[in-house]
Design a protein around this motif. Structure first.
Motif, PDB file in Angstrom:
ATOM      1  N   ASP A 141       6.342   1.429  -8.570  1.00 47.53           N
ATOM      2  CA  ASP A 141       6.107   0.090  -9.091  1.00 47.53           C
ATOM      3  C   ASP A 141       7.390  -0.712  -8.967  1.00 47.53           C
ATOM      4  N   LYS A 159       2.319   1.766  -3.387  1.00 36.40           N
ATOM      5  CA  LYS A 159       1.280   2.174  -4.323  1.00 36.40           C
ATOM      6  C   LYS A 159       0.950   3.650  -4.143  1.00 36.40           C
ATOM      7  N   ASP A 195       0.831  -1.209   0.000  1.00 38.58           N
ATOM      8  CA  ASP A 195       0.000   0.000   0.000  1.00 38.58           C
ATOM      9  C   ASP A 195       0.866   1.259   0.000  1.00 38.58           C
TER      10      ASP A 195
END
Lengths: 307, 334
Positions: free
Chosen positions: B101, B96, B93
């Motif tokens: 990435d 993100k 999380d």
């Protein structure tokens, strides 16, 4: 005087002399314990580490092969960090001390500041590390660099420098200041030309004590993100082309001696533990030579003071 | 007057005085941080890589633990993160949220080794059930002697040694043994420094401890490894390269990983480092006493990157008892 009274006095004197002797013995014992422990530790470390001390050990980067591993990045890192520390702590610390001793009005606010400076000397170093992580590394954007580390350690030893400088300034007889005022010198003139030069030996002592503490610090440096493996040196401060001086090294990633030692002691291979002992020996020598330099400079400076 | 503003102004002037705010643009630097378990492998690769590049590309490797490494990685401060367990949900999380990435690349296997004093003559092997009896939270203050674990063993005090709670090794062992990560009794001698555990077990005939295989191989003369039976009735096997490779040393073998940022991979120096890593992993992993993966897994890793298969194969959870074969299948599926 009759014999009885004389005997009583002799008894009293003997009793006191006995106590004197007992105290001296206890004191000697305490000194012995401290000195022996220290000597045993140093000898043990020297026996472990001495065989590893060679020119290569100082000129090699860390390596996974213990026999080829060296402390080049560590000692260069430590030296550069110490430079920044000195550059940050000495001017700030000495100015603060001069202000507090010579200029500051004696009131409640000054008293509070003084108490807090003394207290700061006792704050655990990890607290400085956390403060520096938030302030220098992120808020100021210095990153995990030599500059951040140097400033952190500078903060850490600031209280020591201030306290030592104040003691040194206080030991200057006020007759010196009064003499200067009497011939019409300003406060600044008196401070710059007389108070500071005369208290320089004491200031030096404080600075060196602080630096000796800083060079062995691990916790705050790890907190701000020193590295465990780094096999290159920061950019050289002196360049071949214009403008010849470069400050890029301030922003370079780094490692320092205590971290290199820590990394080696936590490895499984016994050969790395010898490397750690050798690095410890070098660190000890660095501290001792800093102290020796301070004593020498102090001696030279004292010779010039003619009162 | 705003105090923060003054500080900032002071900082800005200090930076200007220092001659520039950021790292010089021409420095080709690959920044790596994370687990101390993976450190020896990445360090070996970094050392050889820099030699092969003759100093053109620079690599730094730090040790902040798997969790600490992911914190920096998900803030975009590092290019590669060493991890002794798969990335967790909370860390996914965080990555993100920051738009980081990543590719997940298994690089080696480690065998968690349960060790005891050479003077211990009563233990021939251990099962996960017995380990659970010793280490589960319910054992705290209750299981104090060897006899309480197995009636055939002597009535002597049981002294436990293990890594501290910040370590990925602790996470994996507790999950493998008690079924839940970080669920362990608290009354054992914990140290982040495995050498402390080695010394502790070597000095006490009643001691038992666990740590990575490399620490056992370096201290074979002082310690005895305990063979582990994957379940009661199954044959007990010693931790060794072969037994990790054939999948019989379970449930204490675990894969270890590197995570690499997709954005950093666009920089040629990071890509070069990665290629070098996968090409030389087999030899160097062996050299630092870990178990290498089959050559094709390193190949899969490169293919995943070529096909831009981002993210983790573990869904934010640790998987216990994954053999190398399982891992190969998992990687090949993609």
């Amino acid at each position: 005087m009759d014999q009885a009274a004389l005997g009583e006095i002799r008894d009293l004197i003997n009793r006191h002399k006995r106590w004197d002797l007992i105290f001296a013995a206890v004191g000697l014992l305490c000194l012995g314990i401290a000195a022996l422990t220290f000597t045993a530790l140093v000898i043990d470390m020297a026996l472990d580490g001495a065989p590893r001390l060679s020119a290569d050990f100082f000129t090699n980067f860390p390596s996974r092969r213990p026999a080829q591993a060296g402390i080049l990045s560590a000692w260069v890192g430590s030296t550069l960090v110490m430079l920044v520390t000195a550059a940050a702590a000495i001017p700030v610390g000495v100015s603060a001390a001069v202000y507090l001793e010579e200029y500051a009005p004696k009131n409640l606010l000054t008293a509070i500041i003084e108490i807090n400076i003394t207290n700061l000397a006792g704050v655990p170093s990890i607290v400085y590390g956390l403060l520096a992580l938030g302030l220098f590394v992120y808020a100021f954007g210095f990153g995990q660099s030599i500059l951040s580390a140097g400033l952190t350690l500078g903060l850490l030893i600031l209280p020591v420098v201030i306290v030592a400088t104040r003691e040194a300034i206080r030991s200057i007889p006020s007759a010196i200041r009064e003499a200067a005022y009497a011939v019409g010198a300003t406060k600044w003139g008196t401070t710059w030309d007389h108070v500071l030069p005369y208290s320089l030996p004491g200031i030096m002592t404080g600075v060196i004590i602080g630096m000796a503490r800083a060079i062995g610090e691990t916790a705050p440096i790890i907190t701000i993100g020193a590295l465990s493996f780094i096999a290159f040196l920061p950019p050289a401060p002196i360049q071949g082309e214009f403008p010849f001086l470069s400050f890029e090294w301030l922003m370079a990633p780094f490692t320092v001696m205590p971290i290199q030692m820590f990394n080696w002691t936590s490895r499984p291979e016994a050969a790395f533990h010898q490397n750690a002992a050798a690095a410890g020996l070098v660190l000890l020598l660095m501290t001792l030579s800093m102290n020796a330099l301070a004593i020498y400079i102090r001696y030279q400076l004292r010779k010039r003071i003619k009162w | 007057m705003n105090f923060g503003l003054i500080l900032r102004a002071f900082a800005a002037s200090a930076v200007v005085a220092a001659g520039g705010a950021t790292l010089p643009a021409h420095a080709q630097l690959v920044k790596i941080d994370g687990s101390s378990t993976v450190f020896p492998i990445t360090e070996a690769i970094a050392e050889d890589f820099q030699q092969s590049q003759r100093g053109k590309i620079r690599v730094t490797v730090g040790i902040s633990g798997t969790g600490g490494g992911f914190k920096k990685f998900c803030r975009g401060e590092t290019d590669i993160s060493n991890a002794s367990r798969p990335i967790l949900k909370s860390e996914m999380d965080a990555c993100k949220a920051a738009g980081v990435d990543y590719y997940e690349l298994p690089v080696a296997y480690d065998a968690l080794t349960v060790v005891m004093n050479p003077g211990n003559t009563w233990v021939k092997s251990l099962t996960p059930a017995e380990l659970k009896k010793m280490w589960e939270p319910a054992a705290q203050g209750k299981i104090k002697t060897w006899k309480q674990v197995n009636a055939a063993w002597p009535d002597q005090p049981l002294k436990l040694f293990g890594p501290g709670a910040d370590s990925g090794t602790f996470d994996y062992f507790t999950e493998a043994v008690t079924g839940k990560a970080k669920s362990s009794r608290g009354d054992f001698t914990a140290s982040e420094d495995d050498n402390v555990l080695v010394t502790g077990v070597a000095r006490d005939v009643n001691a038992l401890g666990y740590f990575g295989f490399a620490y056992y191989t370096e201290n074979k003369d002082k310690l005895k490894a305990v063979p582990i039976a994957s379940a009661a009735g199954k044959p007990a096997v010693y931790p060794s390269t072969e037994n990790v490779e054939n999948g019989s040393y379970q449930p204490l073998s675990r894969p270890i990983f590197i995570y690499i940022s997709a954005k950093s991979l666009q920089r040629p120096e990071v890509k070069q480092f990665l290629d070098f890593y996968m090409k030389n992993a087999d030899a160097l992993v062996r050299e630092v006493k870990y178990v290498p993966l089959p050559q094709r897994v390193y190949q899969y890793n490169l293919e995943h990157i070529a096909k831009q298969q981002l993210g983790t194969r573990f869904g934010g959870e640790n998987k216990v008892g994954l053999t190398i074969d399982d891992l190969v299948k998992l990687e090949a599926k993609l």
